[in-house]
Design an enzyme around this catalytic site. Structure first.
Site, PDB file in Angstrom:
ATOM      1  N   GLN A 200     -14.073  38.629  -6.908  1.00  0.00           N
ATOM      2  CA  GLN A 200     -14.062  37.257  -6.381  1.00  0.00           C
ATOM      3  C   GLN A 200     -15.452  36.762  -5.996  1.00  0.00           C
ATOM      4  OE1 GLN A 200     -11.030  37.522  -3.273  1.00  0.00           O
ATOM      5  NE2 GLN A 200      -9.687  36.218  -4.510  1.00  0.00           N
TER       6      GLN A 200
ATOM      7  N   ARG B  97      -8.089  26.110 -11.913  1.00  0.00           N
ATOM      8  CA  ARG B  97      -6.634  25.946 -11.963  1.00  0.00           C
ATOM      9  C   ARG B  97      -6.013  26.486 -10.684  1.00  0.00           C
ATOM     10  NH1 ARG B  97      -5.194  31.041 -16.051  1.00  0.00           N
ATOM     11  NH2 ARG B  97      -4.658  32.474 -14.364  1.00  0.00           N
TER      12      ARG B  97
ATOM     13  N   GLU C   1      -4.623  27.389  -7.164  1.00  0.00           N
ATOM     14  CA  GLU C   1      -4.954  27.075  -5.766  1.00  0.00           C
ATOM     15  C   GLU C   1      -6.328  27.615  -5.367  1.00  0.00           C
ATOM     16  OE1 GLU C   1      -1.776  27.631  -2.978  1.00  0.00           O
ATOM     17  OE2 GLU C   1      -3.133  28.144  -1.345  1.00  0.00           O
ATOM     18  N   ASP C   2      -6.520  28.926  -5.577  1.00  0.00           N
ATOM     19  CA  ASP C   2      -7.740  29.525  -5.023  1.00  0.00           C
ATOM     20  C   ASP C   2      -9.004  29.093  -5.767  1.00  0.00           C
ATOM     21  OD1 ASP C   2      -8.932  31.370  -3.081  1.00  0.00           O
ATOM     22  OD2 ASP C   2      -9.550  32.436  -4.878  1.00  0.00           O
ATOM     23  N   SER C   3      -8.947  29.066  -7.101  1.00  0.00           N
ATOM     24  CA  SER C   3     -10.182  28.699  -7.817  1.00  0.00           C
ATOM     25  C   SER C   3     -10.527  27.229  -7.581  1.00  0.00           C
ATOM     26  CB  SER C   3     -10.100  29.027  -9.307  1.00  0.00           C
ATOM     27  OG  SER C   3      -9.014  28.397  -9.917  1.00  0.00           O
TER      28      SER C   3
ATOM     29  N   ASP D 215      -1.673  34.200  -5.877  1.00  0.00           N
ATOM     30  CA  ASP D 215      -1.045  34.751  -4.663  1.00  0.00           C
ATOM     31  C   ASP D 215      -1.941  35.838  -4.075  1.00  0.00           C
ATOM     32  OD1 ASP D 215       1.688  33.412  -5.054  1.00  0.00           O
ATOM     33  OD2 ASP D 215       1.428  34.506  -6.926  1.00  0.00           O
TER      34      ASP D 215
HETATM   35  O1  TRH Z   1      -4.259  32.527 -11.367  1.00  0.00           O
HETATM   36  P1  TRH Z   1      -3.824  31.206 -10.859  1.00  0.00           P
HETATM   37  O2  TRH Z   1      -3.272  30.323 -11.873  1.00  0.00           O
HETATM   38  O3  TRH Z   1      -2.778  31.417  -9.704  1.00  0.00           O
HETATM   39  C1  TRH Z   1      -1.639  30.584  -9.503  1.00  0.00           C
HETATM   40  C2  TRH Z   1      -1.914  29.506  -8.501  1.00  0.00           C
HETATM   41  O4  TRH Z   1      -2.451  29.991  -7.296  1.00  0.00           O
HETATM   42  C3  TRH Z   1      -0.650  28.748  -8.191  1.00  0.00           C
HETATM   43  O5  TRH Z   1      -0.891  27.772  -7.204  1.00  0.00           O
HETATM   44  C4  TRH Z   1       0.409  29.723  -7.724  1.00  0.00           C
HETATM   45  O6  TRH Z   1       1.548  29.041  -7.422  1.00  0.00           O
HETATM   46  C5  TRH Z   1       0.630  30.720  -8.817  1.00  0.00           C
HETATM   47  O7  TRH Z   1      -0.594  31.413  -9.067  1.00  0.00           O
HETATM   48  C6  TRH Z   1       1.714  31.698  -8.477  1.00  0.00           C
HETATM   49  O8  TRH Z   1      -5.074  30.435 -10.184  1.00  0.00           O
HETATM   50  P2  TRH Z   1      -5.888  30.651  -8.833  1.00  0.00           P
HETATM   51  O9  TRH Z   1      -5.076  30.236  -7.672  1.00  0.00           O
HETATM   52  O10 TRH Z   1      -7.157  29.978  -9.017  1.00  0.00           O
HETATM   53  O11 TRH Z   1      -6.143  32.204  -8.722  1.00  0.00           O
HETATM   54  C7  TRH Z   1      -7.067  32.878  -9.506  1.00  0.00           C
HETATM   55  C8  TRH Z   1      -7.722  33.978  -8.704  1.00  0.00           C
HETATM   56  O12 TRH Z   1      -8.403  34.861  -9.568  1.00  0.00           O
HETATM   57  C9  TRH Z   1      -8.768  33.457  -7.712  1.00  0.00           C
HETATM   58  O13 TRH Z   1      -8.703  34.193  -6.504  1.00  0.00           O
HETATM   59  C10 TRH Z   1     -10.089  33.771  -8.397  1.00  0.00           C
HETATM   60  C11 TRH Z   1      -9.729  35.045  -9.090  1.00  0.00           C
HETATM   61  N1  TRH Z   1     -10.597  35.427 -10.218  1.00  0.00           N
HETATM   62  C12 TRH Z   1     -11.515  36.434 -10.011  1.00  0.00           C
HETATM   63  O14 TRH Z   1     -11.646  36.956  -8.890  1.00  0.00           O
HETATM   64  N2  TRH Z   1     -12.298  36.819 -11.052  1.00  0.00           N
HETATM   65  C13 TRH Z   1     -12.216  36.248 -12.272  1.00  0.00           C
HETATM   66  O15 TRH Z   1     -12.959  36.650 -13.200  1.00  0.00           O
HETATM   67  C14 TRH Z   1     -11.277  35.181 -12.451  1.00  0.00           C
HETATM   68  C15 TRH Z   1     -11.190  34.493 -13.795  1.00  0.00           C
HETATM   69  C16 TRH Z   1     -10.481  34.802 -11.417  1.00  0.00           C
END
Ligand code: TRH
Length: 371
Positions: free
Chosen positions: A248, A264, A266-268, A18
């Site tokens: 990020q 996993r 949405e964003d990654s 989010d």
């Molecule tokens: O963390 P998530 O599993 O978030 C989830 C999903 O978005 C899902 O769709 C949503 O419904 C739920 O949250 C509530 O996975 P996601 O979306 O990939 O988000 C991870 C974020 O963390 C992404 O912006 C990348 C960031 N990130 C970093 O910036 N640095 C890091 O070292 C890592 C591991 C991640």
């Protein structure tokens, strides 16, 4: 350029997606060419600070990277709403703030979760009638021209290509995530770099075993706390390294520099698509297996062949046996080169579409002209 300003409301339901999406969107809107005033309201600054170390989790208000950040507590400051108010993922801005939006005639946008399902096109940009008379619309990210598109900053792929062309920067990044020099040397000698950012139930052991079956060694980078059951350290020619979370931009670069990205949510996923490298996506689980429908819709739009699609399905339904078989095959030529080509080609195709921040600001500017 029309003058727009944005409030973005973000409630951290779970994990980092989010805030991950809201932070990228905020930064892009605040950056050139738009340079829009952006205020981001976040209820959980601790999670935010994990992916943006410049954020002070104790500050009620602060400005980071050109974005004004407000800690969204039970008693939020009574600020005047901006021209556009985006509520991310139906998170419900505070009632008194919505009351003030009426006075300002703010445009209200509900930014939805990403899905590749067909119905998204027919719901994208639909108005949502409000008894208060406020103008409100649904805005759907997506993979096709008839949706809001995907987050992608201007020049991202060119920036990726320049970064990939400079091996010294990759080495610098690997040092930043604490990878020992001996492992950096192993990567220089041709071992595969794998990023593993999955949910705890991913069949990570099958990934490890499939990598062990290859002629080539591998280094698996696992962000802190991810897949806790996977033992860290040396497993034959495969080394599993636990790394700290990084910001990020650093995370994107890790995706650019890895040979295989397990991502996993949405964003990654979106960022792994832009990396243009083979990827395995674990979708965020939903009740009643609704996520498997979304996964299949996404796979149907992908450029991946049937074996890679089967691999993603088995990764998501936790079938370790199928995963091991399909993955050990996928990691070898000609499947591996086919997978690399499909990933690169899909990234290039998607990058030909309008990005989400751009679609959103254009849509808002049109709505403002009409009002
Ligand atoms: O963390 P998530 O599993 O978030 C989830 C999903 O978005 C899902 O769709 C949503 O419904 C739920 O949250 C509530 O996975 P996601 O979306 O990939 O988000 C991870 C974020 O963390 C992404 O912006 C990348 C960031 N990130 C970093 O910036 N640095 C890091 O070292 C890592 C591991 C991640």
């Amino acid at each position: 350029m029309s003058s727009l300003s944005f409030d973005i409301f973000c409630r951290v339901v779970d994990n980092f997606g989010d805030i991950g999406v809201c932070w990228r969107l905020s930064r892009q809107l605040a950056a050139p060419p738009g340079r829009y005033p952006v205020r981001l309201w976040v209820d959980d600054l601790r999670s935010f600070a994990r992916i943006e170390p410049e954020v002070d989790p104790k500050a009620e208000q602060q400005t980071v990277k050109g974005v004004d950040i407000v800690h969204w507590t039970d008693q939020p400051p009574a600020l005047a709403p901006m021209d556009v108010v985006i509520e991310a993922f139906a998170c419900d801005p505070p009632a008194d703030f919505v009351g003030r939006m009426i006075g300002q005639n703010s445009l209200w946008i509900n930014l939805e979760y990403l899905s590749a399902e067909k119905w998204v096109e027919s719901c994208h940009a639909l108005p949502s009638v409000q008894a208060s008379g406020l103008r409100k619309a649904f805005f759907f990210p997506g993979f096709t021209e008839r949706t809001g598109g995907l987050l992608r900053e201007p020049g991202l792929l060119a920036q990726r290509d320049r970064w990939q062309a400079d091996p010294a920067r990759r080495e610098e990044l690997l040092r930043l995530v604490g990878l020992p020099q001996a492992q950096i040397d192993v990567l220089h000698q041709g071992a595969r770099q794998v990023l593993l950012f999955s949910y705890p139930d991913a069949p990570a052991q099958a990934l490890l075993e499939a990598l062990q079956m290859q002629n080539q060694g591998a280094v698996v980078l696992v962000p802190s706390g991810v897949c806790p059951a996977l033992e860290r350290g040396q497993h034959g020619a495969v080394h599993v390294h636990e790394m700290p979370f990084i910001d990020q931009d650093g995370f994107d670069r890790l995706l650019w520099s890895s040979d295989l990205n397990c991502v996993r949510g949405e964003d990654s996923l979106v960022r792994a698509l832009w990396a243009g490298k083979p990827l395995i996506w674990q979708i965020y689980p939903q009740d009643g297996n609704a996520h498997m429908i979304k996964l299949e819709a996404w796979l149907a739009r992908s450029q991946f062949g049937p074996e890679i699609r089967r691999l993603m399905t088995s990764w998501n339904n936790g079938n370790a046996e199928d995963c091991l078989r399909l993955l050990s095959q996928a990691l070898q030529p000609p499947d591996w080169t086919g997978w690399q080509a499909a990933a690169a080609s899909w990234a290039a195709e998607l990058a030909g579409r309008k990005d989400l921040a751009h679609s959103l600001s254009d849509f808002c500017a049109r709505q403002q002209r009409k009002s």
